[in-house]
Design a protein around this motif. Structure first.
Motif, PDB file in Angstrom:
ATOM      1  N   PHE A   4       0.832  -1.209   0.000  1.00 35.21           N
ATOM      2  CA  PHE A   4       0.000   0.000   0.000  1.00 35.21           C
ATOM      3  C   PHE A   4       0.864   1.257   0.000  1.00 35.21           C
ATOM      4  CE2 PHE A   4      -2.836   3.268   1.499  1.00 35.21           C
ATOM      5  CZ  PHE A   4      -4.072   2.917   0.961  1.00 35.21           C
ATOM      6  N   ALA A   5       2.104   1.131   0.453  1.00 38.51           N
ATOM      7  CA  ALA A   5       2.993   2.295   0.522  1.00 38.51           C
ATOM      8  C   ALA A   5       3.280   2.899  -0.853  1.00 38.51           C
ATOM      9  CB  ALA A   5       4.304   1.905   1.203  1.00 38.51           C
ATOM     10  N   VAL A   6       3.021   2.179  -1.937  1.00 32.59           N
ATOM     11  CA  VAL A   6       3.310   2.737  -3.258  1.00 32.59           C
ATOM     12  C   VAL A   6       2.255   3.754  -3.689  1.00 32.59           C
ATOM     13  CG1 VAL A   6       4.532   0.666  -3.992  1.00 32.59           C
ATOM     14  CG2 VAL A   6       2.095   0.900  -4.514  1.00 32.59           C
ATOM     15  N   PHE A   7       1.078   3.776  -3.038  1.00 29.14           N
ATOM     16  CA  PHE A   7       0.075   4.773  -3.395  1.00 29.14           C
ATOM     17  C   PHE A   7       0.515   6.153  -2.920  1.00 29.14           C
ATOM     18  CE2 PHE A   7      -2.610   0.958  -3.555  1.00 29.14           C
ATOM     19  CZ  PHE A   7      -3.271   1.180  -4.753  1.00 29.14           C
ATOM     20  N   ALA A   8       0.245   7.150  -3.731  1.00 26.09           N
ATOM     21  CA  ALA A   8       0.661   8.506  -3.384  1.00 26.09           C
ATOM     22  C   ALA A   8      -0.150   9.064  -2.239  1.00 26.09           C
ATOM     23  CB  ALA A   8       0.541   9.419  -4.604  1.00 26.09           C
ATOM     24  N   GLY A   9      -1.441   8.779  -2.233  1.00 28.35           N
ATOM     25  CA  GLY A   9      -2.298   9.258  -1.165  1.00 28.35           C
ATOM     26  C   GLY A   9      -3.156   8.112  -0.695  1.00 28.35           C
ATOM     27  N   GLY A  10      -4.459   8.221  -0.880  1.00 32.28           N
ATOM     28  CA  GLY A  10      -5.352   7.126  -0.537  1.00 32.28           C
ATOM     29  C   GLY A  10      -5.611   6.255  -1.752  1.00 32.28           C
ATOM     30  N   ALA A  11      -6.499   5.296  -1.554  1.00 34.57           N
ATOM     31  CA  ALA A  11      -6.851   4.383  -2.646  1.00 34.57           C
ATOM     32  C   ALA A  11      -8.238   3.826  -2.385  1.00 34.57           C
ATOM     33  CB  ALA A  11      -5.838   3.244  -2.751  1.00 34.57           C
ATOM     34  N   SER A  12      -8.961   3.596  -3.461  1.00 36.18           N
ATOM     35  CA  SER A  12     -10.241   2.917  -3.331  1.00 36.18           C
ATOM     36  C   SER A  12      -9.998   1.472  -2.930  1.00 36.18           C
ATOM     37  CB  SER A  12     -11.000   2.962  -4.659  1.00 36.18           C
ATOM     38  OG  SER A  12     -10.316   2.187  -5.639  1.00 36.18           O
ATOM     39  N   ALA A  13     -11.047   0.831  -2.430  1.00 39.59           N
ATOM     40  CA  ALA A  13     -10.916  -0.570  -2.026  1.00 39.59           C
ATOM     41  C   ALA A  13     -10.506  -1.431  -3.217  1.00 39.59           C
ATOM     42  CB  ALA A  13     -12.231  -1.062  -1.424  1.00 39.59           C
ATOM     43  N   GLU A  14     -11.085  -1.147  -4.385  1.00 37.65           N
ATOM     44  CA  GLU A  14     -10.766  -1.934  -5.580  1.00 37.65           C
ATOM     45  C   GLU A  14      -9.300  -1.771  -5.974  1.00 37.65           C
ATOM     46  OE1 GLU A  14     -12.233  -2.318 -10.261  1.00 37.65           O
ATOM     47  OE2 GLU A  14     -12.987  -0.714  -8.979  1.00 37.65           O
ATOM     48  N   LYS A  31      -6.849  -2.668  12.767  1.00 42.67           N
ATOM     49  CA  LYS A  31      -5.613  -2.647  13.564  1.00 42.67           C
ATOM     50  C   LYS A  31      -4.860  -1.333  13.425  1.00 42.67           C
ATOM     51  CE  LYS A  31      -5.381  -7.659  13.131  1.00 42.67           C
ATOM     52  NZ  LYS A  31      -4.753  -8.819  12.466  1.00 42.67           N
ATOM     53  N   SER A  32      -5.507  -0.313  12.819  1.00 48.88           N
ATOM     54  CA  SER A  32      -4.984   1.051  12.705  1.00 48.88           C
ATOM     55  C   SER A  32      -3.805   1.189  11.754  1.00 48.88           C
ATOM     56  CB  SER A  32      -4.599   1.613  14.086  1.00 48.88           C
ATOM     57  OG  SER A  32      -5.742   1.745  14.894  1.00 48.88           O
ATOM     58  N   PHE A  33      -3.526   0.167  10.943  1.00 46.98           N
ATOM     59  CA  PHE A  33      -2.482   0.327   9.933  1.00 46.98           C
ATOM     60  C   PHE A  33      -3.013   1.018   8.683  1.00 46.98           C
ATOM     61  CE2 PHE A  33      -0.163  -2.490  12.623  1.00 46.98           C
ATOM     62  CZ  PHE A  33       1.173  -2.167  12.397  1.00 46.98           C
ATOM     63  N   LEU A  34      -4.309   0.991   8.487  1.00 44.27           N
ATOM     64  CA  LEU A  34      -4.972   1.777   7.458  1.00 44.27           C
ATOM     65  C   LEU A  34      -6.095   2.554   8.122  1.00 44.27           C
ATOM     66  CD1 LEU A  34      -5.382  -0.687   4.426  1.00 44.27           C
ATOM     67  CD2 LEU A  34      -3.687   1.132   4.694  1.00 44.27           C
ATOM     68  N   GLN A  35      -6.468   3.654   7.498  1.00 47.74           N
ATOM     69  CA  GLN A  35      -7.634   4.409   7.930  1.00 47.74           C
ATOM     70  C   GLN A  35      -8.676   4.337   6.822  1.00 47.74           C
ATOM     71  OE1 GLN A  35      -5.809   8.275   8.825  1.00 47.74           O
ATOM     72  NE2 GLN A  35      -6.139   7.846  10.984  1.00 47.74           N
ATOM     73  N   GLY A  90     -15.292   5.519   1.477  1.00 48.19           N
ATOM     74  CA  GLY A  90     -15.054   4.553   0.421  1.00 48.19           C
ATOM     75  C   GLY A  90     -13.596   4.394   0.014  1.00 48.19           C
ATOM     76  N   ARG A  91     -12.671   4.972   0.788  1.00 44.22           N
ATOM     77  CA  ARG A  91     -11.257   4.894   0.434  1.00 44.22           C
ATOM     78  C   ARG A  91     -10.438   4.526   1.668  1.00 44.22           C
ATOM     79  NH1 ARG A  91      -9.740   7.069  -4.321  1.00 44.22           N
ATOM     80  NH2 ARG A  91      -7.684   7.725  -3.623  1.00 44.22           N
ATOM     81  N   TYR A  92      -9.249   4.015   1.419  1.00 43.00           N
ATOM     82  CA  TYR A  92      -8.288   3.741   2.478  1.00 43.00           C
ATOM     83  C   TYR A  92      -7.133   4.718   2.362  1.00 43.00           C
ATOM     84  CZ  TYR A  92     -10.585  -0.779   3.247  1.00 43.00           C
ATOM     85  OH  TYR A  92     -11.493  -1.763   3.526  1.00 43.00           O
ATOM     86  N   ARG A  93      -6.546   5.093   3.495  1.00 49.87           N
ATOM     87  CA  ARG A  93      -5.326   5.897   3.507  1.00 49.87           C
ATOM     88  C   ARG A  93      -4.428   5.412   4.620  1.00 49.87           C
ATOM     89  NH1 ARG A  93      -5.687  10.399   7.113  1.00 49.87           N
ATOM     90  NH2 ARG A  93      -4.250  11.567   5.808  1.00 49.87           N
ATOM     91  N   MET A  94      -3.174   5.802   4.554  1.00 51.01           N
ATOM     92  CA  MET A  94      -2.185   5.338   5.528  1.00 51.01           C
ATOM     93  C   MET A  94      -1.462   6.555   6.106  1.00 51.01           C
ATOM     94  SD  MET A  94       0.919   2.619   4.811  1.00 51.01           S
ATOM     95  CE  MET A  94      -0.007   1.088   4.982  1.00 51.01           C
ATOM     96  N   LEU A  95      -1.364   6.615   7.417  1.00 47.17           N
ATOM     97  CA  LEU A  95      -0.643   7.712   8.045  1.00 47.17           C
ATOM     98  C   LEU A  95       0.813   7.695   7.591  1.00 47.17           C
ATOM     99  CD1 LEU A  95      -2.061   7.586  11.684  1.00 47.17           C
ATOM    100  CD2 LEU A  95      -2.589   9.250   9.899  1.00 47.17           C
TER     101      LEU A  95
END
Length: 962
Positions: free
Chosen positions: A505-515, A534-538, A542-547
C-alpha cells in the motif's frame, strides 16, 4: 422464535440458533403463512401456491404442515375448518418488524430528528438478507406482498438518505445512490437525492447530468416531464455559483481527545500571526490538531496534504489543485507559471491555508510560504512539520506528547471502540501510556491490539518491548524510537497476507479505493478491513489511507522484502489501465462522470509517471502520458506533468521510439505546456509533427485525437507562418477520418482558414458544423470552443442577441466542466456583446469575470475584465478611470500568448482613444502603431479576426497594409 422472509425463508430459536426447516416445499409453505401472520390460508390455496403444477394434494399439504410443526413446535401452526394459520407475534417476523421500524424512522424524519431517523432506518434495512419472499415471490398470493415490501424498502432507503443528507453525510451517500439510480432510472426521488448529494460535494455539473439522464428516461419510457421537485433542484443547480470549493480537511472517524488547551492556544496565535507552524515528532498528533483548528475559523479553509509530493517544484501546482483550480483554460492558454496563477488566485482572498507534512520539502515549502505571505495580504497559513520552516514572521507551536490523563482517556476511548464493554484498569492503562511516551499514534496502535489481547498481556508485552523500568525524561529521539518500536511490534503481529498488503500500500501517493488497493496490494477486502481495524490503514468515504509515519515504515519493509519493483509495476499498471479506460469517455457525454474518476488518482498518476521516467521505462511512461493526456488538457492540469515529460524527452532524444511516434508527439505537447516549454518545443516540434502526421494520415485514425486540437492551438501561437500552416494542413486532413472527434476538430480548425481569407459565412458554417459534431458526441469541451467562435461571428455581423444566446450556451458547458477561467473569458465576451445596449448588464458581467479570473489565478482573464470595465468608463466619458483600468489591464496581459492578442490590441487601442480625446495625438499614434504591430503577429488572418472583434478601423487598416 423469530421468522425471516426478507430473503430466504428462515426460522431462529430464541438463543439465535437456526431451525432446520427441510426442503423447498416446506419453506414455501412457511413463507405463504408468514405473508399475513395470524390469518388463515386455505389448504387448497397452499397446495396450489406451493406446487403450481397441481401435483400437491390436500393430504400432502397436511403432511408438510405436520413436519413443520415438528420443527417449530406443535403450537406454531393451527388447523381450522378453513385452512391453516401461523401463531406468532407480529414483531417476531422480520417483515413486520421492518415495517414498524421504517414507519418510526419516517415519523422521526418528519419531526426533524434526523439522527434518530437514520438509526431506526438503518436497523430496519439491516433486516433484509435478499429479495423478499424469495421462494414464492412469483406465486400469485405472494407476488403482491413481495412488490409491496420492495416498494417499502426503497422508500426506507430514500428516507435514510434524506436523513444522511440532513446530517451532512453527503459523500458517503453518493456511491450507493448512483447504483440505485442506475437500477431505478424512473424513480425521481432517488435522482433528486443523488443530485442534492453531488451538489453538496461540489459536483454541480455531475448533478446536472443526473437530471438530464432522468429527464430523458421519463420522456422516452413514460412520455412524462420531471416532477416539480426535480425541476426545482435543476433550477437551483443552474443558478448556483460555479466557483470551485477548496479541499476540506479530511473527515475524522474518531473523537478528538486531550488537546483542548493547545487548540485554544494555537487558535489565539492564528488570530495575531499569519504563519503558525505546528512542530513535533512523527505520530505526536500534529495533523489531527491542524484538522481541529481548520474546522473552527469563520473564514474559508483549504487543506493541502503535502505528504504525497516528492518534488518541491510541484508545490504550486499541488496547491492549485487543493484550491480546486485548473492549471489552464479550455483554450490551452499561454504558459503561465503555476506560482503566478496561485498568487493571482490568493492575492485578495481571505483564506486559511493548511499545509500538512512539510518536513520532506521544508526548503521549498519555506520559499513558497514566504512568497505567498508577501504577495497575498489576507492569507494566513497553518503548517505542520517535524522542523520549523525558518522564515521571518513564523510563530511556532510545539506539539508534544499527551499528558498522563489525556493519554489514558485516549487509550480508553480507542480500546472501547474495538472491545465492547471494555472496563479499564487504571493502573494498567497508566503503565501502558507511560511506556508509549504519551504518543497518540502509538497509543492508538496499542489499543487496537485489545481486539485479540487482554490488557494485562498487552502491558507485559510493552514492558518487554520498550523496557519501561527506570525510564526518566524522554528526548524526542527516544520517543521516535518508541513509536517505531510499537509500529514494528504491531507489524510483527500481522499475518503474512496483512504485511504484504500493508507494505505494498505504501506505493500509493495518497489514498486508494478498495478496488485499487485490492488489485495493487494483492489483497482481499477482509485483509484490508483487518488492517483498518488494527490502525495500519484508515478507512473513510469509500477509500483507504495510511498515516505518513506508518507509510514510511511500510515502504522500508517493501524495499527489504525485495517487492518494491513488483508493487510499483502493479501500481503503474493500475493507473495506466484506469486512464486508458477513461480516455475515450472523456470525448463523449460521459466526460462529466469520468473526469472525477481520473481526478481522484491524479497524485498516483504523477507518481507512476515519475517512477517510469526515473527508471527510464520509456514505453510505459509514454503510454501513461498519452493515455492521460485528454484528461490533463480538459481538466487544465497539463503543467503538472510537464517537467516529467521534458525529462522523458531527454532520455528519448530527438527521434521518436519505434512504434510510439504518436505518444512521443503527445509527450512533446505536454512538455511544452510547462514554464520552460519553449526550448522543448523548438527542439522537438519538427520530429513530433512528422510522427503525428504519420499517426493521422487522414484516411485512418490514430489513438489520441485530442492531440490534433492541442497541436493546432500550440502552433497558432508561433511566430513562424510555416509552422502554423503545416499544423493547419495536418488537422484539416482529418475531414474524412473515421474518428468522429477528429472530424469535428477538422471542421473547427477549417473555420479559421475561412476567417483568414475573409470568408466569414464559410467560417460560420464550419464552426456550426463543428459545434454540431461535438454536440452529437456529447463533448462539452469542443462544443464550448465552437460556440465561443460562433458568438464572436454573430457579434461581428451585428446580431448581438444571437451572440449573447450562444455565449450563454458556452458558459453553461464550461461551468459544467469546472472551467473557471473560461467562464471568465465568456463573461467578458458577453459583456462586450451587451455593452452597447445594456451597459449595466455588461458591467455586471465584467465584475463577475474579474472575480472568477482572480479565483482561477488567471492574470489574462483579469486583464480582459479590466479592459471591459475601461471600455465602459471610456464610453461614459470618464477618461481618468478608463486610462487607469487600461493601464492595469496592459500590465497583466501576456504579450506572447496568441489568445490574449485581441485583448492586448483592444487595450492599446483604448489607451490611444483616451489620448485622442485629450488631444495628445503623438501618444495616440504611438499606441495605434503598437496595437497594429501586435496584431500583425497573428499573420495573414489578423485583419479578418480583428475586424470580427470590432476593433477600430485605424488598427485594422494598419494591419491590412503590412
Amino acid at each position: 422464535m423469530r421468522f425471516g422472509i426478507l430473503g430466504e425463508t428462515k426460522a431462529w430459536r430464541d438463543d439465535g440458533s437456526e431451525v432446520p426447516l427441510g426442503g423447498p416445499a416446506r419453506r414455501a409453505l412457511l413463507a405463504l403463512l408468514l405473508v399475513r401472520p395470524g390469518e388463515v390460508v386455505s389448504a387448497d390455496r397452499l397446495a396450489e401456491e406451493v406446487d403450481p403444477a397441481g401435483a400437491l394434494s390436500a393430504h400432502a399439504v397436511q403432511s408438510q404442515v405436520s413436519r413443520l410443526r415438528t420443527a417449530l413446535g406443535p403450537a406454531a401452526i393451527e388447523r381450522s375448518a378453513a385452512g391453516y394459520r401461523i401463531v406468532v407475534e407480529l414483531d417476531a417476523v422480520d417483515a413486520c418488524r421492518f415495517e414498524r421500524l421504517a414507519g418510526r424512522g419516517r415519523a422521526a424524519l418528519r419531526d426533524g430528528e434526523a439522527e434518530q431517523a437514520v438509526a431506526l432506518l438503518r436497523e430496519a434495512l439491516g433486516l433484509w438478507r435478499g429479495p423478499a419472499l424469495a421462494e414464492v415471490a412469483e406465486r400469485e398470493t405472494a407476488r403482491a406482498a413481495a412488490v409491496r415490501l420492495e416498494e417499502l424498502r426503497l422508500a426506507a432507503l430514500e428516507d435514510r438518505f434524506e436523513g444522511a443528507l440532513r446530517l451532512g453525510d453527503h459523500r458517503a451517500a453518493v456511491p450507493e445512490l448512483r447504483a440505485l439510480v442506475g437500477r431505478h432510472p424512473l424513480r425521481e426521488q432517488l435522482a433528486a437525492l443523488l443530485m442534492r448529494a453531488l451538489f453538496a460535494e461540489g459536483g454541480q455539473a455531475e448533478a446536472l447530468v443526473v437530471f438530464e439522464e432522468t429527464r430523458r428516461h421519463l420522456a422516452e419510457q413514460l412520455g412524462a416531464d420531471p416532477s416539480a421537485e426535480l425541476a426545482a433542484i435543476h433550477r437551483e443547480l443552474l443558478s448556483a455559483d460555479p466557483t470551485p470549493s477548496p479541499t476540506a480537511p479530511p473527515a475524522q472517524l474518531t473523537s478528538f481527545v486531550g488537546r483542548a488547551g493547545e487548540v485554544n492556544e494555537t487558535a489565539e496565535l492564528l488570530r495575531v500571526a499569519r504563519l503558525v507552524t505546528l512542530v513535533g515528532p512523527g505520530g505526536v498528533g500534529k495533523t489531527r490538531l491542524a484538522v481541529e483548528l481548520a474546522g473552527s475559523p469563520a473564514d474559508e479553509v483549504c487543506f493541502a496534504e503535502l505528504a504525497p509530493l516528492r518534488d518541491g517544484a510541484a508545490l504550486p501546482q499541488a496547491l492549485l489543485g487543493a484550491l480546486g483550480l485548473r492549471g489552464n483554460g479550455l483554450h490551452l492558454d499561454g504558459v503561465r507559471a503555476p506560482l503566478d496563477r496561485l498568487i493571482t488566485a490568493l492575492s485578495d482572498r481571505m483564506l486559511l491555508l493548511v499545509l500538512d507534512n512539510c518536513e520532506h520539502l521544508v526548503e521549498e515549502s519555506a520559499a513558497l510560504v514566504a512568497r505567498l505571505l508577501a504577495t497575498c495580504p489576507r492569507l494566513r497559513i497553518l503548517a505542520t512539520s517535524r522542523e520549523p520552516l525558518g522564515i521571518i514572521g513564523e510563530s511556532l507551536q510545539y506539539v508534544g506528547p499527551l499528558d498522563e490523563d489525556a493519554a489514558m482517556r485516549l487509550f480508553t476511548d480507542r480500546a472501547a471502540a474495538v472491545r465492547r464493554g471494555f472496563a479499564p484498569d487504571p493502573a494498567l492503562v497508566r503503565r501502558i501510556c507511560t511506556a508509549l511516551d504519551g504518543l497518540p499514534l502509538a497509543i492508538e496502535l496499542a489499543a487496537a491490539r485489545l481486539r485479540t489481547m487482554e490488557i494485562a498481556d498487552l502491558a507485559g508485552r510493552l514492558d518487554d518491548l520498550l523496557g519501561i523500568a527506570g525510564r526518566g525524561t524522554r528526548t524526542a529521539d527516544q520517543r521516535h524510537r518508541t513509536l517505531r518500536s510499537v509500529v514494528a511490534w504491531g507489524w510483527d503481529l500481522l499475518s503474512e497476507s496483512e504485511r504484504r498488503a500493508a507494505r505494498r500500500f505504501a506505493v500509493f501517493a495518497g489514498g486508494a479505493s478498495a478496488e485499487a488497493a485490492a488489485g495493487v496490494c494483492d489483497a482481499d477486502g477482509e485483509t484490508l478491513e483487518s488492517l483498518a481495524d488494527k490502525s495500519f490503514l484508515q478507512a473513510g468515504r469509500g477509500r483507504y489511507r495510511m498515516l505518513e509515519t506508518i507509510r514510511t515504515f511500510a515502504a522500508e519493509q517493501l524495499a527489504a522484502a525485495g517487492e518494491q519493483d513488483v508493487a510499483e509495476r502493479a501500481h503503474g499498471r493500475y493507473v495506466r489501465q484506469l486512464v486508458r479506460t477513461a480516455d475515450p469517455y472523456l470525448r463523449t457525454a460521459e466526460q462529466l462522470e469520468w473526469l472525477p474518476v481520473v481526478t481522484a488518482v491524479h497524485d498516483d498518476l504523477l507518481t507512476a509517471v515519475r517512477r517510469a521516467v526515473r527508471a527510464q521505462e520509456v514505453a510505459a511512461a509514454l503510454d501513461l502520458l498519452a493515455s492521460a493526456s485528454a484528461y490533463l488538457w480538459i481538466r487544465g492540469a497539463s503543467t503538472s506533468v510537464a517537467p516529467h515529460a521534458a525529462a522523458l524527452l531527454e532520455t528519448i532524444g530527438d527521434r521518436p521510439p519505434a512504434g510510439r511516434g504518436e505518444e512521443y508527439a503527445v509527450c512533446v505537447l505536454l512538455a511544452a505546456s510547462g514554464s520552460a516549454g519553449q526550448p522543448v518545443w523548438q527542439r522537438h516540434r519538427a520530429a513530433a509533427e512528422q510522427a503525428l502526421a504519420a499517426a493521422w494520415p487522414g484516411e485512418r485514425a490514430g489513438r489520441y485525437p485530442v492531440a490534433l486540437l492541442v497541436w493546432m492551438m500550440r502552433s497558432a501561437g508561433q511566430a513562424q507562418a510555416d509552422d502554423r500552416q503545416s499544423a493547419f494542413e495536418l488537422v484539416s486532413a482529418q475531414h474524412d477520418c473515421p474518428e468522429p472527434w477528429a472530424r469535428a476538430v477538422a471542421r473547427y480548425v477549417s473555420g479559421f482558414g475561412f476567417l483568414g481569407t475573409g470568408d466569414t459565412p464559410g467560417a460560420e458554417r464550419a464552426f456550426g458544423l463543428a459545434g454540431d459534431a461535438f454536440g452529437a458526441l456529447g463533448d462539452r469541451w469542443g462544443s464550448a470552443l465552437a460556440l465561443d467562435m460562433l458568438a464572436g461571428l454573430a457579434a461581428g455581423r451585428g446580431d448581438r442577441a444571437e451572440a449573447v444566446a450562444l455565449t450563454d450556451r458556452a458558459l453553461a458547458l464550461t461551468e459544467q466542466l469546472g472551467a473557471l477561467e473560461d467562464a471568465a473569458d465568456l463573461l467578458v465576451s458577453r459583456g462586450d456583446q451587451l455593452a452597447a445596449d445594456d451597459p449595466a448588464a455588461a458591467g455586471a458581467d465584467y465584475v463577475r469575470a474579474a472575480e472568477l479570473a482572480v479565483g482561477a489565478g488567471s492574470a489574462d482573464g483579469l486583464a480582459a475584465a479590466l479592459r471591459g470595465q475601461a471600455d465602459l468608463a471610456l464610453s461614459e466619458g470618464d477618461l481618468t478611470a478608463a486610462e487607469r483600468l487600461y493601464s492595469e489591464a496592459l500590465e497583466r496581459i501576456d504579450p506572447h500568448w496568441i489568445k490574449a492578442l485581441c485583448n492586448r490590441v483592444r487595450t492599446l487601442t483604448g489607451l490611444a482613444r483616451v489620448a485622442e480625446l485629450r488631444g495628445d495625438h503623438v501618444t495616440a499614434r504611438t499606441h495605434y502603431r503598437t496595437a497594429a504591430e501586435a496584431a500583425a503577429e497573428a499573420g495573414p488572418s489578423a485583419p479578418a479576426v480583428l475586424g470580427l472583434f470590432g476593433l477600430p478601423a485605424p488598427v485594422v487598416e494598419a494591419v491590412s497594409r503590412r
